[in-house]
Scaffold this motif. Structure first.
Motif, mmCIF file in Angstrom:
data_model
loop_
_atom_site.group_PDB
_atom_site.id
_atom_site.type_symbol
_atom_site.label_atom_id
_atom_site.label_comp_id
_atom_site.label_asym_id
_atom_site.label_seq_id
_atom_site.Cartn_x
_atom_site.Cartn_y
_atom_site.Cartn_z
ATOM 1 N N MET B 25 -1.602 9.404 1.913
ATOM 2 C CA MET B 25 -1.959 8.014 2.166
ATOM 3 C C MET B 25 -2.565 7.383 0.910
ATOM 4 O O MET B 25 -2.151 6.306 0.488
ATOM 5 C CB MET B 25 -2.964 7.974 3.325
ATOM 6 N N ALA B 29 -0.873 4.383 -1.177
ATOM 7 C CA ALA B 29 -1.626 3.137 -1.320
ATOM 8 C C ALA B 29 -1.677 2.704 -2.782
ATOM 9 O O ALA B 29 -1.419 1.542 -3.117
ATOM 10 C CB ALA B 29 -3.044 3.315 -0.762
ATOM 11 N N THR B 33 0.336 -0.595 -4.407
ATOM 12 C CA THR B 33 -0.473 -1.621 -5.059
ATOM 13 C C THR B 33 0.051 -1.913 -6.463
ATOM 14 O O THR B 33 0.152 -3.079 -6.863
ATOM 15 C CB THR B 33 -1.947 -1.174 -5.114
ATOM 16 N N LEU B 39 0.023 -2.683 1.402
ATOM 17 C CA LEU B 39 -0.094 -1.744 2.515
ATOM 18 C C LEU B 39 -1.077 -2.338 3.521
ATOM 19 O O LEU B 39 -2.247 -2.525 3.222
ATOM 20 C CB LEU B 39 -0.589 -0.384 2.007
ATOM 21 N N LYS B 40 -0.577 -2.685 4.716
ATOM 22 C CA LYS B 40 -1.386 -3.420 5.688
ATOM 23 C C LYS B 40 -1.938 -2.526 6.795
ATOM 24 O O LYS B 40 -2.910 -2.885 7.462
ATOM 25 C CB LYS B 40 -0.547 -4.525 6.349
ATOM 26 N N GLU B 41 -1.292 -1.419 7.065
ATOM 27 C CA GLU B 41 -1.742 -0.579 8.175
ATOM 28 C C GLU B 41 -1.267 0.846 7.965
ATOM 29 O O GLU B 41 -0.176 1.086 7.431
ATOM 30 C CB GLU B 41 -1.184 -1.129 9.501
ATOM 31 N N VAL B 42 -2.105 1.794 8.369
ATOM 32 C CA VAL B 42 -1.717 3.206 8.400
ATOM 33 C C VAL B 42 -1.994 3.726 9.793
ATOM 34 O O VAL B 42 -3.024 3.390 10.395
ATOM 35 C CB VAL B 42 -2.527 4.036 7.369
ATOM 36 N N ARG B 43 -1.078 4.506 10.330
ATOM 37 C CA ARG B 43 -1.367 5.210 11.584
ATOM 38 C C ARG B 43 -1.126 6.694 11.372
ATOM 39 O O ARG B 43 -0.206 7.091 10.666
ATOM 40 C CB ARG B 43 -0.465 4.723 12.728
#
Lengths: 240, 240
Positions: B25, B29, B33, B39-43
């Protein structure tokens, strides 16, 4: 009976941009596993009101417990408390008990309890405060959502405060002492104290402020008299 | 024009249990960038079919790009490819090109291309393969979802393969060479090679197998002739 389930919501642009590496997820995962709570999902979202509210509602409805980290500081982009209130349809405002904790803290430090710092006393109606023995500004629990700070040492202290209440165990009591010496100087006496009180958890959270090294020492245990005794000993070792 | 948006889906019980700390992650990220993708969301979800399918549908619908990591290996709990197919309503089966890549790889290594390893050639219909210069087993792109391995060195190599195609840049070409010597022995000549070909990216991914140390050296660049030249030089430095 299956294990209780949990989800985590990490709030912070700095994680998603890659500027900061999240440490809280890995820590929480380990702590929950130790006590038999299954972490089933983690979401990381930015400091965006709609994103936070949507995630809180989804996770709060799907799992037994939700832990959030981040966004409860004094700056304009710290909007977590307001978002939690919105997700639960609760009113939010400055609460007297949180205000009193913070006022006393800044008074001890000789710092102004200004408007920005007062933001940290905004707590949704119906919430229970979460103890912050490291830097005082409290977290809170509303419904099944436990709202904690993003700074790892504070996050870890708040997890220690809340975890026993989730598993039916005895809540931990805590006391803390700020010592203005480098950790290298206090490590020896602290290790001796920990050896003399094996039932207690004694943590050291170092800081550096205006070039001065120091540490917040947090003593935790379920027996209040024993915590008192250890704190008395600690204060004697390091008079202010 | 606003930046393109992305989400990441990390798949793996080992992350949620705290046994493994996710590294992908933070890496993704940073890379996103750099190229101006937000990157708006990580699950992070467990190896659970319903959880993966639900997350893929939600993220694929909400963001321009989705990157997944984990769950594409040879074991029974590697169900990511099947879940992606389900989320898109696509058929999945062993694909000839993926099968040929893997068959040649295991043949070179003198290892059986058994049923478990053949699972890694299962690719949904309509997908494009993602190059894996480190360990051959490919990822794939279906719709706006880019399916990558969880092993960090492989994940990073796949990100390098895909990222240029997301930003309209020239795709990187790659060649790799497996060298059965410790990295300490090859580091010097490799640094010289990198200095002589500053336009190329030269990566070393060490491994240890049956007590033998080695490294996969991956050479990447947008100019195929230059990649060829560097690989010829490398092969000459370390004859098999």
């Amino acid at each position: 009976m299956p294990n209780p389930t949990a989800a985590m919501l990490v709030i912070g642009d700095e994680i998603l941009s890659g500027r900061t590496r999240d440490a809280n997820m890995h820590y929480l995962a380990g702590e929950l596993t130790k006590v038999g709570i299954d972490l089933k999902e983690v979401r990381i979202v930015s400091d965006d009101r709609a994103a936070i509210v949507t995630a809180v509602k989804a996770l709060s409805g799907a799992y037994d417990h939700v832990v959030t980290s981040g966004g409860i500081g004094p700056t304009h982009d710290d909007i977590t408390a307001d978002c939690i209130a919105e997700a639960f349809g609760a009113h939010i405002g400055v609460r007297d008990d949180a205000r009193a904790l913070l006022a006393a803290h800044y008074d001890r430090q000789g710092l102004a309890f200004n408007e920005a710092r007062q933001r940290m006393a905004r707590i949704p109606d119906g919430a229970t405060l979460i103890d912050n023995p490291v830097s005082v500004a409290p977290g809170f629990t509303l419904g099944n959502v436990h709202v904690m700070a993003g700074v790892p040492s504070v996050f870890q202290a708040m997890v220690a405060s809340v975890l026993p209440t989730l598993t039916g165990g005895t809540p931990l009591l805590s006391q803390s002492l700020r010592i203005e010496r480098g950790e290298g100087e206090i490590a020896g006496p602290l290790a001796q104290l920990a050896a003399d009180f094996p039932e207690l958890s004694i943590g050291s959270y170092p800081y550096q402020r205006n070039g001065v090294y120091g540490a917040n020492i947090v003593i935790r245990g379920s027996d209040g008299a024993m915590v008192d005794a250890a704190m008395t000993r600690l204060s004697g070792m390091f008079p202010a």
